[in-house]
Design a protein around this motif. Structure first.
Motif, PDB file in Angstrom:
ATOM      1  N   LEU A   1       0.839  -1.195   0.000  1.00  4.91           N
ATOM      2  CA  LEU A   1       0.000   0.000   0.000  1.00  4.91           C
ATOM      3  C   LEU A   1       0.877   1.249   0.000  1.00  4.91           C
ATOM      4  CD1 LEU A   1      -2.490  -1.016   2.843  1.00  4.91           C
ATOM      5  CD2 LEU A   1      -2.868  -1.203   0.378  1.00  4.91           C
ATOM      6  N   THR A   2       0.381   2.311  -0.586  1.00  4.53           N
ATOM      7  CA  THR A   2       1.065   3.597  -0.470  1.00  4.53           C
ATOM      8  C   THR A   2       0.866   4.105   0.956  1.00  4.53           C
ATOM      9  OG1 THR A   2      -0.854   4.920  -1.089  1.00  4.53           O
ATOM     10  CG2 THR A   2       0.580   4.138  -2.891  1.00  4.53           C
ATOM     11  N   GLU A   3       1.616   5.116   1.324  1.00  2.01           N
ATOM     12  CA  GLU A   3       1.479   5.715   2.661  1.00  2.01           C
ATOM     13  C   GLU A   3       0.047   6.171   2.899  1.00  2.01           C
ATOM     14  OE1 GLU A   3       2.798   7.051   6.441  1.00  2.01           O
ATOM     15  OE2 GLU A   3       3.941   5.926   4.959  1.00  2.01           O
ATOM     16  N   GLU A   4      -0.552   6.806   1.917  1.00  7.01           N
ATOM     17  CA  GLU A   4      -1.927   7.303   2.057  1.00  7.01           C
ATOM     18  C   GLU A   4      -2.923   6.155   2.214  1.00  7.01           C
ATOM     19  OE1 GLU A   4       0.136   8.307  -0.538  1.00  7.01           O
ATOM     20  OE2 GLU A   4       0.732  10.154   0.474  1.00  7.01           O
ATOM     21  N   GLN A   5      -2.747   5.104   1.435  1.00  2.00           N
ATOM     22  CA  GLN A   5      -3.637   3.945   1.535  1.00  2.00           C
ATOM     23  C   GLN A   5      -3.499   3.270   2.900  1.00  2.00           C
ATOM     24  OE1 GLN A   5      -2.076   1.921  -1.896  1.00  2.00           O
ATOM     25  NE2 GLN A   5      -3.848   2.439  -3.162  1.00  2.00           N
ATOM     26  N   TRP A   6      -2.258   3.141   3.365  1.00  2.30           N
ATOM     27  CA  TRP A   6      -2.018   2.512   4.664  1.00  2.30           C
ATOM     28  C   TRP A   6      -2.681   3.318   5.774  1.00  2.30           C
ATOM     29  CZ3 TRP A   6       0.594   4.005   9.121  1.00  2.30           C
ATOM     30  CH2 TRP A   6       0.790   2.987  10.059  1.00  2.30           C
ATOM     31  N   ARG A   7      -2.501   4.637   5.756  1.00  2.00           N
ATOM     32  CA  ARG A   7      -3.116   5.497   6.775  1.00  2.00           C
ATOM     33  C   ARG A   7      -4.637   5.380   6.745  1.00  2.00           C
ATOM     34  NH1 ARG A   7      -0.011  10.233   8.837  1.00  2.00           N
ATOM     35  NH2 ARG A   7       2.154   9.786   8.353  1.00  2.00           N
ATOM     36  N   ALA A   8      -5.209   5.331   5.550  1.00  2.57           N
ATOM     37  CA  ALA A   8      -6.666   5.206   5.442  1.00  2.57           C
ATOM     38  C   ALA A   8      -7.148   3.871   6.000  1.00  2.57           C
ATOM     39  CB  ALA A   8      -7.092   5.351   3.979  1.00  2.57           C
ATOM     40  N   THR A   9      -6.331   2.846   5.871  1.00  2.00           N
ATOM     41  CA  THR A   9      -6.696   1.522   6.359  1.00  2.00           C
ATOM     42  C   THR A   9      -6.623   1.430   7.877  1.00  2.00           C
ATOM     43  OG1 THR A   9      -5.908   0.524   4.315  1.00  2.00           O
ATOM     44  CG2 THR A   9      -6.125  -0.933   6.202  1.00  2.00           C
ATOM     45  N   VAL A  10      -5.537   1.937   8.465  1.00  7.57           N
ATOM     46  CA  VAL A  10      -5.348   1.797   9.914  1.00  7.57           C
ATOM     47  C   VAL A  10      -5.896   2.979  10.706  1.00  7.57           C
ATOM     48  CG1 VAL A  10      -3.321   0.334   9.654  1.00  7.57           C
ATOM     49  CG2 VAL A  10      -3.018   2.790   9.929  1.00  7.57           C
ATOM     50  N   GLY A  11      -6.157   4.087  10.048  1.00  2.37           N
ATOM     51  CA  GLY A  11      -6.624   5.291  10.726  1.00  2.37           C
ATOM     52  C   GLY A  11      -7.874   5.139  11.564  1.00  2.37           C
ATOM     53  N   PRO A  12      -8.877   4.407  11.108  1.00  7.18           N
ATOM     54  CA  PRO A  12     -10.106   4.289  11.899  1.00  7.18           C
ATOM     55  C   PRO A  12      -9.897   3.621  13.267  1.00  7.18           C
ATOM     56  CG  PRO A  12     -10.535   3.681   9.634  1.00  7.18           C
ATOM     57  CD  PRO A  12      -9.044   3.838   9.765  1.00  7.18           C
ATOM     58  N   TYR A  13      -8.968   2.697  13.382  1.00  5.67           N
ATOM     59  CA  TYR A  13      -8.798   1.974  14.649  1.00  5.67           C
ATOM     60  C   TYR A  13      -8.467   2.895  15.820  1.00  5.67           C
ATOM     61  CZ  TYR A  13      -7.060  -1.021  18.285  1.00  5.67           C
ATOM     62  OH  TYR A  13      -6.857  -1.611  19.504  1.00  5.67           O
ATOM     63  N   PRO A  14      -7.429   3.736  15.744  1.00  7.69           N
ATOM     64  CA  PRO A  14      -7.166   4.605  16.901  1.00  7.69           C
ATOM     65  C   PRO A  14      -8.305   5.591  17.173  1.00  7.69           C
ATOM     66  CG  PRO A  14      -5.512   4.955  15.185  1.00  7.69           C
ATOM     67  CD  PRO A  14      -6.395   3.851  14.739  1.00  7.69           C
ATOM     68  N   ARG A  15      -8.949   6.077  16.109  1.00  5.74           N
ATOM     69  CA  ARG A  15     -10.078   6.993  16.317  1.00  5.74           C
ATOM     70  C   ARG A  15     -11.205   6.304  17.074  1.00  5.74           C
ATOM     71  NH1 ARG A  15      -8.433   8.823  11.161  1.00  5.74           N
ATOM     72  NH2 ARG A  15      -9.880   7.459  10.055  1.00  5.74           N
ATOM     73  N   GLU A  16     -11.482   5.049  16.728  1.00  2.88           N
ATOM     74  CA  GLU A  16     -12.524   4.292  17.428  1.00  2.88           C
ATOM     75  C   GLU A  16     -12.128   4.031  18.883  1.00  2.88           C
ATOM     76  OE1 GLU A  16     -13.066   0.806  15.031  1.00  2.88           O
ATOM     77  OE2 GLU A  16     -13.840   1.962  13.343  1.00  2.88           O
ATOM     78  N   ALA A  17     -10.865   3.684  19.115  1.00  2.00           N
ATOM     79  CA  ALA A  17     -10.392   3.429  20.481  1.00  2.00           C
ATOM     80  C   ALA A  17     -10.483   4.691  21.328  1.00  2.00           C
ATOM     81  CB  ALA A  17      -8.956   2.900  20.457  1.00  2.00           C
ATOM     82  N   ILE A  18     -10.113   5.822  20.751  1.00  2.00           N
ATOM     83  CA  ILE A  18     -10.183   7.094  21.476  1.00  2.00           C
ATOM     84  C   ILE A  18     -11.631   7.459  21.775  1.00  2.00           C
ATOM     85  CG2 ILE A  18      -9.794   9.579  21.239  1.00  2.00           C
ATOM     86  CD1 ILE A  18      -7.194   8.809  19.704  1.00  2.00           C
ATOM     87  N   ALA A  19     -12.509   7.235  20.825  1.00  4.43           N
ATOM     88  CA  ALA A  19     -13.924   7.599  20.974  1.00  4.43           C
ATOM     89  C   ALA A  19     -14.598   6.853  22.118  1.00  4.43           C
ATOM     90  CB  ALA A  19     -14.677   7.347  19.669  1.00  4.43           C
ATOM     91  N   THR A  20     -14.086   5.682  22.503  1.00  2.00           N
ATOM     92  CA  THR A  20     -14.704   4.941  23.602  1.00  2.00           C
ATOM     93  C   THR A  20     -14.506   5.635  24.935  1.00  2.00           C
ATOM     94  OG1 THR A  20     -12.753   3.600  24.148  1.00  2.00           O
ATOM     95  CG2 THR A  20     -14.255   2.738  22.443  1.00  2.00           C
ATOM     96  N   GLY A  21     -13.470   6.464  25.035  1.00  8.36           N
ATOM     97  CA  GLY A  21     -13.167   7.126  26.304  1.00  8.36           C
ATOM     98  C   GLY A  21     -12.476   6.218  27.299  1.00  8.36           C
ATOM     99  N   GLU A  22     -12.194   4.981  26.919  1.00  5.02           N
ATOM    100  CA  GLU A  22     -11.581   4.017  27.827  1.00  5.02           C
ATOM    101  C   GLU A  22     -10.056   4.122  27.893  1.00  5.02           C
ATOM    102  OE1 GLU A  22     -12.947   0.013  27.204  1.00  5.02           O
ATOM    103  OE2 GLU A  22     -14.911   0.719  26.567  1.00  5.02           O
ATOM    104  N   TYR A  23      -9.460   4.902  27.011  1.00  7.64           N
ATOM    105  CA  TYR A  23      -8.004   4.980  26.937  1.00  7.64           C
ATOM    106  C   TYR A  23      -7.541   6.439  26.957  1.00  7.64           C
ATOM    107  CZ  TYR A  23      -9.080   0.303  25.284  1.00  7.64           C
ATOM    108  OH  TYR A  23      -9.574  -0.971  25.162  1.00  7.64           O
ATOM    109  N   PRO A  24      -7.710   7.133  28.079  1.00  5.82           N
ATOM    110  CA  PRO A  24      -7.382   8.560  28.107  1.00  5.82           C
ATOM    111  C   PRO A  24      -5.894   8.845  27.873  1.00  5.82           C
ATOM    112  CG  PRO A  24      -7.849   7.757  30.318  1.00  5.82           C
ATOM    113  CD  PRO A  24      -8.202   6.656  29.369  1.00  5.82           C
ATOM    114  N   HIS A  25      -5.021   7.987  28.358  1.00  4.13           N
ATOM    115  CA  HIS A  25      -3.589   8.219  28.157  1.00  4.13           C
ATOM    116  C   HIS A  25      -3.223   8.052  26.677  1.00  4.13           C
ATOM    117  CE1 HIS A  25      -2.898   8.492  32.425  1.00  4.13           C
ATOM    118  NE2 HIS A  25      -3.567   7.362  32.587  1.00  4.13           N
ATOM    119  N   PHE A  26      -3.770   7.022  26.059  1.00  8.82           N
ATOM    120  CA  PHE A  26      -3.555   6.804  24.631  1.00  8.82           C
ATOM    121  C   PHE A  26      -4.108   7.987  23.837  1.00  8.82           C
ATOM    122  CE2 PHE A  26      -5.239   5.050  20.571  1.00  8.82           C
ATOM    123  CZ  PHE A  26      -4.022   4.769  19.968  1.00  8.82           C
TER     124      PHE A  26
END
Length: 75
Positions: free
Chosen positions: A11-36
Motif C-alpha cells: 500500500l502507499t502511505e496514504e492507503q495505509w493510513r486510510a486503512t489503519v486510521g479508523p482503529y485509533p479513532r474508534e479506540a479514542i472515541a470509547t473514552g476508555e483509553y485517556p492516556h492513549f
C-alpha cells in the motif's frame, strides 16, 4: 521512492493510513483509553527525515570527537 509501508504491505502511505486510521479513532472515541488519546492527540506527524538527520548528527559528532582527541579504531 517507495515508502516503508509500501514495502511491507503493497500500500502507499496514504492507503495505509486510510486503512489503519479508523482503529485509533474508534479506540479514542470509547473514552476508555485517556492516556492513549492524549498521546495520539499531542503527537506530531513526522517523517523519517528528522530522525535520520538526528541519528546522522549524533554519529558525526562522535566521529568528530574521536578525531579531535587523536583516537583511532585500532588503538
Amino acid at each position: 521512492m517507495i515508502g516503508p509501508h509500501e514495502n511491507r504491505t503493497g500500500l502507499t502511505e496514504e492507503q495505509w493510513r486510510a486503512t489503519v486510521g479508523p482503529y485509533p479513532r474508534e479506540a479514542i472515541a470509547t473514552g476508555e483509553y485517556p492516556h492513549f488519546a492524549r498521546r495520539v492527540n499531542d503527537a506530531e506527524d513526522s517523517s523519517a527525515a528528522p530522525h535520520f538527520e538526528f541519528g546522522l548528527g549524533c554519529l558525526l559528532e562522535g566521529v568528530g570527537r574521536t578525531v579531535q582527541v587523536g583516537g583511532s579504531a585500532g588503538a
